[in-house]
Design a protein around this motif. Structure first.
Motif, mmCIF file in Angstrom:
data_model
loop_
_atom_site.group_PDB
_atom_site.id
_atom_site.type_symbol
_atom_site.label_atom_id
_atom_site.label_comp_id
_atom_site.label_asym_id
_atom_site.label_seq_id
_atom_site.Cartn_x
_atom_site.Cartn_y
_atom_site.Cartn_z
ATOM 1 N N LEU A 162 0.888 -1.168 0.000
ATOM 2 C CA LEU A 162 0.000 0.000 0.000
ATOM 3 C C LEU A 162 0.923 1.214 0.000
ATOM 4 C CD1 LEU A 162 -2.542 -1.314 2.638
ATOM 5 C CD2 LEU A 162 -2.797 -1.311 0.144
ATOM 6 N N GLY A 163 0.827 2.002 -1.056
ATOM 7 C CA GLY A 163 1.867 2.992 -1.311
ATOM 8 C C GLY A 163 1.409 4.434 -1.230
ATOM 9 N N SER B 186 -0.181 -0.541 -4.628
ATOM 10 C CA SER B 186 -1.496 0.073 -4.756
ATOM 11 C C SER B 186 -1.421 1.555 -4.400
ATOM 12 C CB SER B 186 -2.482 -0.628 -3.811
ATOM 13 O OG SER B 186 -3.724 0.052 -3.851
ATOM 14 N N LEU B 187 -1.965 2.385 -5.280
ATOM 15 C CA LEU B 187 -2.013 3.831 -5.033
ATOM 16 C C LEU B 187 -3.472 4.269 -4.972
ATOM 17 C CD1 LEU B 187 0.633 4.976 -7.694
ATOM 18 C CD2 LEU B 187 0.996 4.567 -5.239
ATOM 19 N N ALA B 188 -3.718 5.281 -4.149
ATOM 20 C CA ALA B 188 -5.099 5.779 -4.039
ATOM 21 C C ALA B 188 -5.525 6.501 -5.314
ATOM 22 C CB ALA B 188 -5.211 6.720 -2.837
ATOM 23 N N ARG C 1 -1.418 -0.844 -9.268
ATOM 24 C CA ARG C 1 -2.868 -0.672 -9.460
ATOM 25 C C ARG C 1 -3.256 0.660 -8.815
ATOM 26 N NH1 ARG C 1 -5.855 -0.409 -5.438
ATOM 27 N NH2 ARG C 1 -7.824 -0.929 -6.452
ATOM 28 N N GLY D 125 -6.478 3.203 -7.308
ATOM 29 C CA GLY D 125 -7.869 3.399 -6.895
ATOM 30 C C GLY D 125 -8.189 2.660 -5.617
ATOM 31 N N PHE E 184 -10.239 0.331 -2.781
ATOM 32 C CA PHE E 184 -10.676 -1.069 -2.824
ATOM 33 C C PHE E 184 -12.160 -1.190 -2.483
ATOM 34 C CE2 PHE E 184 -6.164 -1.190 -1.702
ATOM 35 C CZ PHE E 184 -5.667 -2.110 -2.612
ATOM 36 N N GLY F 138 -13.360 0.100 0.844
ATOM 37 C CA GLY F 138 -13.359 -0.138 2.293
ATOM 38 C C GLY F 138 -12.625 -1.421 2.663
ATOM 39 N N THR G 200 1.882 3.316 3.596
ATOM 40 C CA THR G 200 1.176 4.575 3.315
ATOM 41 C C THR G 200 1.687 5.677 4.251
ATOM 42 O OG1 THR G 200 -0.603 3.882 4.799
ATOM 43 C CG2 THR G 200 -0.924 3.465 2.443
ATOM 44 N N ALA H 121 -2.356 8.764 6.670
ATOM 45 C CA ALA H 121 -3.384 8.042 5.907
ATOM 46 C C ALA H 121 -3.968 6.956 6.816
ATOM 47 C CB ALA H 121 -2.778 7.459 4.629
ATOM 48 N N GLN I 159 -7.061 5.953 7.509
ATOM 49 C CA GLN I 159 -8.197 5.111 7.114
ATOM 50 C C GLN I 159 -7.742 3.852 6.388
ATOM 51 O OE1 GLN I 159 -11.621 5.696 7.844
ATOM 52 N NE2 GLN I 159 -11.571 3.546 7.220
ATOM 53 N N ILE I 160 -6.831 4.030 5.441
ATOM 54 C CA ILE I 160 -6.382 2.850 4.675
ATOM 55 C C ILE I 160 -5.593 1.902 5.589
ATOM 56 C CG2 ILE I 160 -4.307 4.018 3.753
ATOM 57 C CD1 ILE I 160 -6.396 1.397 1.868
ATOM 58 N N ASN J 241 -8.190 0.006 7.490
ATOM 59 C CA ASN J 241 -8.795 -0.982 6.582
ATOM 60 C C ASN J 241 -7.853 -2.162 6.356
ATOM 61 O OD1 ASN J 241 -10.876 0.822 6.357
ATOM 62 N ND2 ASN J 241 -10.462 1.417 4.243
ATOM 63 N N LYS K 207 1.930 18.779 8.990
ATOM 64 C CA LYS K 207 1.642 17.563 9.740
ATOM 65 C C LYS K 207 2.980 16.930 10.135
ATOM 66 C CE LYS K 207 -1.252 15.988 6.418
ATOM 67 N NZ LYS K 207 -2.389 15.303 5.767
HETATM 68 N N1 LIG Z 1 -2.610 11.935 4.139
HETATM 69 C C1 LIG Z 1 -1.483 12.501 3.775
HETATM 70 O O1 LIG Z 1 -1.024 13.503 4.358
HETATM 71 C C2 LIG Z 1 -0.690 11.918 2.627
HETATM 72 C C3 LIG Z 1 0.515 12.524 2.260
HETATM 73 C C4 LIG Z 1 1.277 11.966 1.221
HETATM 74 C C5 LIG Z 1 0.827 10.827 0.584
HETATM 75 N N2 LIG Z 1 -0.361 10.266 0.975
HETATM 76 C C6 LIG Z 1 -0.799 9.041 0.272
HETATM 77 O O2 LIG Z 1 -1.993 9.341 -0.389
HETATM 78 C C7 LIG Z 1 -2.910 8.248 -0.294
HETATM 79 C C8 LIG Z 1 -4.247 8.749 0.214
HETATM 80 O O3 LIG Z 1 -4.059 9.332 1.496
HETATM 81 P P1 LIG Z 1 -5.307 9.660 2.415
HETATM 82 O O4 LIG Z 1 -4.825 10.382 3.617
HETATM 83 O O5 LIG Z 1 -6.409 10.221 1.577
HETATM 84 O O6 LIG Z 1 -5.721 8.163 2.834
HETATM 85 P P2 LIG Z 1 -6.856 7.653 3.834
HETATM 86 O O7 LIG Z 1 -7.664 8.793 4.319
HETATM 87 O O8 LIG Z 1 -6.227 6.774 4.830
HETATM 88 O O9 LIG Z 1 -7.711 6.730 2.870
HETATM 89 C C9 LIG Z 1 -8.966 7.103 2.314
HETATM 90 C C10 LIG Z 1 -9.336 6.089 1.281
HETATM 91 O O10 LIG Z 1 -8.491 6.195 0.130
HETATM 92 C C11 LIG Z 1 -8.223 4.897 -0.402
HETATM 93 N N3 LIG Z 1 -6.787 4.659 -0.318
HETATM 94 C C12 LIG Z 1 -5.868 5.300 0.464
HETATM 95 N N4 LIG Z 1 -4.640 4.852 0.215
HETATM 96 C C13 LIG Z 1 -4.773 3.886 -0.728
HETATM 97 C C14 LIG Z 1 -3.848 3.052 -1.414
HETATM 98 N N5 LIG Z 1 -2.518 3.126 -1.179
HETATM 99 N N6 LIG Z 1 -4.338 2.177 -2.337
HETATM 100 C C15 LIG Z 1 -5.667 2.105 -2.593
HETATM 101 N N7 LIG Z 1 -6.581 2.902 -1.981
HETATM 102 C C16 LIG Z 1 -6.142 3.767 -1.068
HETATM 103 C C17 LIG Z 1 -9.038 3.928 0.411
HETATM 104 O O11 LIG Z 1 -10.286 3.844 -0.250
HETATM 105 P P3 LIG Z 1 -11.205 2.528 -0.148
HETATM 106 O O12 LIG Z 1 -11.829 2.598 1.206
HETATM 107 O O13 LIG Z 1 -12.169 2.692 -1.272
HETATM 108 O O14 LIG Z 1 -10.317 1.346 -0.311
HETATM 109 C C18 LIG Z 1 -9.170 4.659 1.735
HETATM 110 O O15 LIG Z 1 -10.264 4.210 2.512
HETATM 111 C C19 LIG Z 1 -2.274 7.211 0.613
HETATM 112 O O16 LIG Z 1 -1.915 6.117 -0.190
HETATM 113 C C20 LIG Z 1 -1.080 7.893 1.223
HETATM 114 O O17 LIG Z 1 0.028 7.029 1.359
HETATM 115 C C21 LIG Z 1 -1.117 10.792 1.963
#
Ligand SMILES: NC(=O)c1ccc[n+]([C@@H]2O[C@H](COP(=O)([O-])OP(=O)(O)OC[C@H]3O[C@@H](n4cnc5c(N)ncnc54)[C@H](OP(=O)(O)O)[C@@H]3O)[C@@H](O)[C@H]2O)c1
Length: 249
Positions: A11-12, A34-36, A50, A52, A54, A56, A76, A80, A82-83, A86, A200
């Motif tokens: 999970l990246g 896997s990337l969001a 991949r 997008g 999954f 939840g 991640t 992040a 939530q992921i 999950n 952060k």
């Molecule tokens: N939050 C930050 O400050 C930050 C900073 C830099 C990079 N990122 C990266 O950006 C992505 C999204 O961050 P976020 O804070 O929005 O995450 P999050 O709030 O923990 O996750 C929200 C939703 O996004 C989807 N998701 C998140 N990471 C995923 C992954 N690697 N592969 C597939 N689906 C993923 C999942 O959707 P489903 O429930 O539909 O599976 C998850 O429930 C992460 O992968 C994280 O490593 C985040």
């Protein structure tokens, strides 16, 4: 011919995840990152990718089962949450080994002026009492609490250039992707006469430059605390490959 090698799901979305994928791929492992899908053009990642959500924890559990995933490396971002939650639930249900990669937090040293908050919203609420020219590096998805700040000018750094103005108040948007060197960060802070930074507590080296630059310029930092790790195995980024190799022996 089907690939007989055990599939490692990473999970990246971080530099650490990219490095772990590269290290594992170089050792001949079958890796899928896997990337969001938040970033328009992610950096190239060795192995399969991949993109997008999954759907939840339940969707991730189905994915783990149908793709016969042998192990999950949750690399991640520390915020992040939530992921990561999950991943814990799905891996527990599908009985797939999981490790959460935790980068080292930044150490507060002499000269640092950190004002710690629990949330980004709390940082935004405190901002006007601390400075009038802010550097916001909280991520594009976290800007809502800053939207209506009238008395604080903001330099907002995001990865992708936005289609719409990010704030209603006075601001300048800077689209840039790390890592960021301390000297460049210091020059940026001086150029824009920044008197407070909002960030952060991500930890790691890639975005530490602004923290060191703030220290050298005597600029306060509104620092949002990290959420705790999920229960279960954790490791430093450089220990993830060893975790896989030990588990799959
Ligand atoms: N939050 C930050 O400050 C930050 C900073 C830099 C990079 N990122 C990266 O950006 C992505 C999204 O961050 P976020 O804070 O929005 O995450 P999050 O709030 O923990 O996750 C929200 C939703 O996004 C989807 N998701 C998140 N990471 C995923 C992954 N690697 N592969 C597939 N689906 C993923 C999942 O959707 P489903 O429930 O539909 O599976 C998850 O429930 C992460 O992968 C994280 O490593 C985040």
């Amino acid at each position: 011919m089907p690939d007989e090698r055990p599939l490692i799901l990473i999970l990246g979305g971080t530099a650490e995840a990219q490095r772990i994928a590269a290290d594992l791929a170089a050792r001949g492992a079958n890796v899928l990152t896997s990337l969001a899908g938040r970033v328009k053009s992610p950096k190239a990642i060795p192995g399969a990718v991949r993109i997008g959500g999954f759907g939840g924890a339940a969707g991730l559990e189905i994915f783990l089962r149908t793709r016969h995933v042998a192990a999950v490396i949750d690399a991640t971002h520390p915020f992040a949450a939530q992921i990561s939650r999950n991943a814990r639930i799905a891996c527990d249900a599908a009985e797939v080994p999981r490790v959460q990669v935790r980068r080292a937090p930044w150490a507060r040293t002499a000269g640092d002026n950190w004002i710690e908050t629990e949330t980004v919203a709390e940082a935004a609420a405190r901002l006007p009492e601390i400075g009038s020219r802010a550097f916001l590096t909280v991520g594009v998805g976290e800007l809502e609490p800053f939207r209506n700040l009238a008395d604080v000018w903001c330099l907002v750094r995001v990865v992708d250039p936005p289609a719409q103005p990010l704030l209603d108040g006075p601001h300048l948007t800077l689209a840039a992707r790390g890592p960021f060197a301390e000297t460049d960060e210091r020059a940026l802070l001086q150029e824009h006469r920044i008197d407070v930074i909002v960030t952060k507590h991500a930890g790691g080296a890639a975005t530490y430059g602004k923290i060191a630059a703030a220290r050298s310029l005597g600029i306060p930092v509104l620092m949002v605390r990290r959420p705790p790790a999920e229960p279960g195995d954790t490791c430093a980024p450089e220990a993830a490959v060893a975790w896989v190799e030990k588990g799959l022996k």
